[in-house]
Design a protein around this motif. Structure first.
Motif, PDB file in Angstrom:
ATOM      1  N   HIS A  86      -1.407   1.403   4.447  1.00  0.00           N
ATOM      2  CA  HIS A  86      -2.753   1.387   3.867  1.00  0.00           C
ATOM      3  C   HIS A  86      -3.723   2.204   4.713  1.00  0.00           C
ATOM      4  N   GLU A  87      -3.714   1.980   6.031  1.00  0.00           N
ATOM      5  CA  GLU A  87      -4.677   2.655   6.892  1.00  0.00           C
ATOM      6  C   GLU A  87      -4.351   4.141   7.060  1.00  0.00           C
ATOM      7  N   ALA A  88      -3.078   4.459   7.337  1.00  0.00           N
ATOM      8  CA  ALA A  88      -2.708   5.846   7.635  1.00  0.00           C
ATOM      9  C   ALA A  88      -2.646   6.716   6.388  1.00  0.00           C
ATOM     10  N   ALA A  89      -1.915   6.245   5.369  1.00  0.00           N
ATOM     11  CA  ALA A  89      -1.776   7.047   4.149  1.00  0.00           C
ATOM     12  C   ALA A  89      -2.971   6.867   3.225  1.00  0.00           C
ATOM     13  N   GLY A  90      -3.342   5.608   2.973  1.00  0.00           N
ATOM     14  CA  GLY A  90      -4.427   5.342   2.038  1.00  0.00           C
ATOM     15  C   GLY A  90      -5.752   5.893   2.480  1.00  0.00           C
ATOM     16  N   HIS A  91      -6.099   5.683   3.757  1.00  0.00           N
ATOM     17  CA  HIS A  91      -7.387   6.164   4.275  1.00  0.00           C
ATOM     18  C   HIS A  91      -7.277   7.519   4.966  1.00  0.00           C
ATOM     19  N   GLY A  92      -6.256   7.684   5.803  1.00  0.00           N
ATOM     20  CA  GLY A  92      -6.131   8.940   6.538  1.00  0.00           C
ATOM     21  C   GLY A  92      -6.018  10.161   5.646  1.00  0.00           C
ATOM     22  N   SER A  93      -5.382  10.016   4.486  1.00  0.00           N
ATOM     23  CA  SER A  93      -5.225  11.151   3.565  1.00  0.00           C
ATOM     24  C   SER A  93      -6.551  11.579   2.949  1.00  0.00           C
ATOM     25  N   LYS A 106       1.891   8.504 -14.407  1.00  0.00           N
ATOM     26  CA  LYS A 106       1.000   8.942 -13.343  1.00  0.00           C
ATOM     27  C   LYS A 106      -0.412   8.382 -13.519  1.00  0.00           C
ATOM     28  N   GLY A 107      -1.162   8.367 -12.404  1.00  0.00           N
ATOM     29  CA  GLY A 107      -2.576   8.067 -12.453  1.00  0.00           C
ATOM     30  C   GLY A 107      -2.934   6.768 -13.145  1.00  0.00           C
ATOM     31  N   ILE A 108      -3.884   6.847 -14.078  1.00  0.00           N
ATOM     32  CA  ILE A 108      -4.389   5.654 -14.749  1.00  0.00           C
ATOM     33  C   ILE A 108      -3.288   4.951 -15.541  1.00  0.00           C
ATOM     34  N   LEU A 112       2.502   3.415  -3.266  1.00  0.00           N
ATOM     35  CA  LEU A 112       3.506   3.817  -2.282  1.00  0.00           C
ATOM     36  C   LEU A 112       4.409   2.634  -1.929  1.00  0.00           C
ATOM     37  N   GLY A 113       3.807   1.456  -1.842  1.00  0.00           N
ATOM     38  CA  GLY A 113       4.607   0.272  -1.569  1.00  0.00           C
ATOM     39  C   GLY A 113       5.650   0.026  -2.638  1.00  0.00           C
ATOM     40  N   ALA A 114       5.275   0.286  -3.894  1.00  0.00           N
ATOM     41  CA  ALA A 114       6.235   0.133  -4.990  1.00  0.00           C
ATOM     42  C   ALA A 114       7.358   1.154  -4.868  1.00  0.00           C
ATOM     43  N   GLN A 115       7.015   2.386  -4.496  1.00  0.00           N
ATOM     44  CA  GLN A 115       8.039   3.407  -4.308  1.00  0.00           C
ATOM     45  C   GLN A 115       9.032   3.006  -3.224  1.00  0.00           C
ATOM     46  N   LEU A 116       8.535   2.369  -2.186  1.00  0.00           N
ATOM     47  CA  LEU A 116       9.376   2.032  -1.049  1.00  0.00           C
ATOM     48  C   LEU A 116       9.983   0.640  -1.129  1.00  0.00           C
ATOM     49  N   GLY A 117       9.547  -0.151  -2.117  1.00  0.00           N
ATOM     50  CA  GLY A 117       9.998  -1.530  -2.204  1.00  0.00           C
ATOM     51  C   GLY A 117       9.355  -2.396  -1.142  1.00  0.00           C
ATOM     52  N   LEU A 118       8.100  -2.073  -0.784  1.00  0.00           N
ATOM     53  CA  LEU A 118       7.389  -2.773   0.282  1.00  0.00           C
ATOM     54  C   LEU A 118       6.297  -3.649  -0.328  1.00  0.00           C
ATOM     55  N   PRO A 119       6.438  -4.968  -0.260  1.00  0.00           N
ATOM     56  CA  PRO A 119       5.452  -5.857  -0.883  1.00  0.00           C
ATOM     57  C   PRO A 119       4.145  -5.917  -0.098  1.00  0.00           C
ATOM     58  N   MET A 120       3.108  -6.378  -0.773  1.00  0.00           N
ATOM     59  CA  MET A 120       1.810  -6.568  -0.133  1.00  0.00           C
ATOM     60  C   MET A 120       1.873  -7.789   0.779  1.00  0.00           C
ATOM     61  N   GLY A 121       1.502  -7.610   2.037  1.00  0.00           N
ATOM     62  CA  GLY A 121       1.559  -8.705   2.985  1.00  0.00           C
ATOM     63  C   GLY A 121       0.279  -9.522   3.006  1.00  0.00           C
ATOM     64  N   PRO A 122       0.299 -10.669   3.670  1.00  0.00           N
ATOM     65  CA  PRO A 122      -0.869 -11.548   3.713  1.00  0.00           C
ATOM     66  C   PRO A 122      -2.096 -10.923   4.366  1.00  0.00           C
ATOM     67  N   SER A 123      -1.902  -9.980   5.295  1.00  0.00           N
ATOM     68  CA  SER A 123      -3.051  -9.332   5.939  1.00  0.00           C
ATOM     69  C   SER A 123      -3.873  -8.557   4.921  1.00  0.00           C
ATOM     70  N   LEU A 124      -3.182  -7.818   4.040  1.00  0.00           N
ATOM     71  CA  LEU A 124      -3.894  -7.054   3.018  1.00  0.00           C
ATOM     72  C   LEU A 124      -4.482  -7.961   1.955  1.00  0.00           C
ATOM     73  N   ALA A 161      -7.757   6.113  -9.751  1.00  0.00           N
ATOM     74  CA  ALA A 161      -6.318   6.191 -10.025  1.00  0.00           C
ATOM     75  C   ALA A 161      -5.799   7.615  -9.848  1.00  0.00           C
ATOM     76  N   ALA A 162      -6.592   8.614 -10.275  1.00  0.00           N
ATOM     77  CA  ALA A 162      -6.190  10.016 -10.121  1.00  0.00           C
ATOM     78  C   ALA A 162      -6.127  10.400  -8.646  1.00  0.00           C
ATOM     79  N   ASN A 163      -7.114   9.966  -7.859  1.00  0.00           N
ATOM     80  CA  ASN A 163      -7.110  10.269  -6.429  1.00  0.00           C
ATOM     81  C   ASN A 163      -5.981   9.545  -5.702  1.00  0.00           C
ATOM     82  N   ALA A 164      -5.702   8.322  -6.113  1.00  0.00           N
ATOM     83  CA  ALA A 164      -4.579   7.591  -5.517  1.00  0.00           C
ATOM     84  C   ALA A 164      -3.265   8.322  -5.789  1.00  0.00           C
ATOM     85  N   GLN A 165      -3.124   8.864  -6.993  1.00  0.00           N
ATOM     86  CA  GLN A 165      -1.913   9.611  -7.321  1.00  0.00           C
ATOM     87  C   GLN A 165      -1.794  10.860  -6.449  1.00  0.00           C
ATOM     88  N   LYS A 166      -2.933  11.528  -6.196  1.00  0.00           N
ATOM     89  CA  LYS A 166      -2.926  12.704  -5.320  1.00  0.00           C
ATOM     90  C   LYS A 166      -2.446  12.331  -3.914  1.00  0.00           C
TER      91      LYS A 166
END
Length: 322
Positions: A198-205, A44-46, A240-252, A278-283
């Motif tokens: 990234h926008e909805a989960a990463g920022h919206g949360s 977890k976290g760091i 989250l992308g790692a959990q879902l098997g979703l790679p980072m795209g060229p836009s990001l 890292a702790a906040n990302a885990q949350k």
């Protein structure tokens, strides 16, 4: 021993060498979160962040301490160098100085108790003789379905997601709204889904009505606070992308290249910042995963999205694994 300073310095050095994509992305893009091969527990976290960076070299998501490997009848190869991670230990305040001298660091004290950060070493499966091959990822839910379910969960908290709007993906804190161009504007559906996540989960949360990581005042673009919030969103969406098997795209990748300098400035100014991020990302990951599992799909009008991949489907996945 200043563990936080050492870890921050190591991460800063690696980030300074990168040509655009953050160093943790190479490992997390493989579709696995890093875990302990003995207990099966996910770090977890760091620690997840540290191992994601180190895992880019090794190519395996499993780790063991030297003693755990021995107990399992395995052997760390001679000459292999381990990766240092940390754990928090609560001790009597009178013991704190002794614990800190023995490969630890006092990070907080209150009353007669103290919180000590202890460092310990783990080895990657690729450094251990006798380890079985990495098991094949087994998941019956597609990335598209999993991202849909996360969006359903966030919409249930009041987040507005407007598809086919604007030229630049963004989250608007004042209106609690995500705007994202049509999927056809992206190089692939994976790129579209990664950006949406990234926008909805990463920022919206981060909104006040959810995890309250940002204030009601919108941070100025280019400010240190803006960089901090963007770093949290990046770490959360990458994990989250790692959990879902979703790679980072060229836009990001393109957008993050411009953020690296500001992230480096923030991290260099405070040895605690990468630990907080890292702790906040885990949350965020824990929060949206729970929402996704509990969410009921919303009925989305056809005009809201061009295709099923744009979260316009109403059929709930048969089983969601996050």
């Amino acid at each position: 021993m200043d563990i936080r300073e050492q870890i921050t310095s190591e991460i800063v050095a690696l980030m300074s060498q990168e040509g655009g994509a953050p160093p943790w992305r190479k490992s997390w893009s493989s579709g696995y979160l890093h875990c302990n091969a003995s207990s099966g527990a996910t770090y977890k976290g760091i620690n997840q962040l540290i191992l994601a960076i180190a895992g880019a070299i090794h190519g395996d998501a499993r780790w063991l301490t030297y003693r755990q490997a021995e107990y399992m009848g395995l052997q760390v190869r001679k000459g292999e160098r381990g990766t240092r991670i940390v754990k928090m230990v609560e001790v009597n305040r009178r013991q704190a100085a002794k614990e800190a001298d023995a490969d630890g660091e006092v990070v907080a004290e209150e009353g007669n108790r103290a919180l000590v950060m202890k460092a310990y070493t783990v080895f990657n499966a690729s450094q251990i003789d006798g380890m079985a091959p990495m098991p094949v990822r087994d998941c019956t839910v597609t990335c598209a379905d999993a991202v849909q379910q996360i969006i359903f969960g966030l919409q249930g908290t009041g987040l507005k997601v407007n598809f086919g709007q604007g030229f630049q993906p963004c989250y608007l804190p004042r209106t609690d709204e995500v705007r994202i161009p049509p999927a056809s504007e992206f190089t692939s559906l994976e790129d579209f889904h990664a950006t949406l996540l990234h926008e909805a989960a990463g920022h919206g949360s981060q909104a006040v009505k959810r995890l309250a990581m940002m204030s009601s005042d919108v941070p100025r673009f280019g400010s240190a606070e803006y960089a901090r919030l963007e770093l949290i969103a990046e770490l959360a969406s990458a994990q989250l992308g790692a959990q879902l098997g979703l790679p980072m795209g060229p836009s990001l990748i393109a957008s993050h290249a411009g953020y690296l300098a500001s992230w480096l400035q923030v991290l260099k100014g405070d040895k605690n910042e990468i630990f907080r991020a890292a702790a906040n990302a885990q949350k965020i990951c824990d929060y949206v995963s729970k929402l996704a599992v509990e969410a009921q799909p919303l009925v989305v009008p056809p005009a809201m999205g061009e295709t099923r991949s744009e979260v316009a489907a109403v059929a709930r996945p048969s089983r969601l694994v996050l």
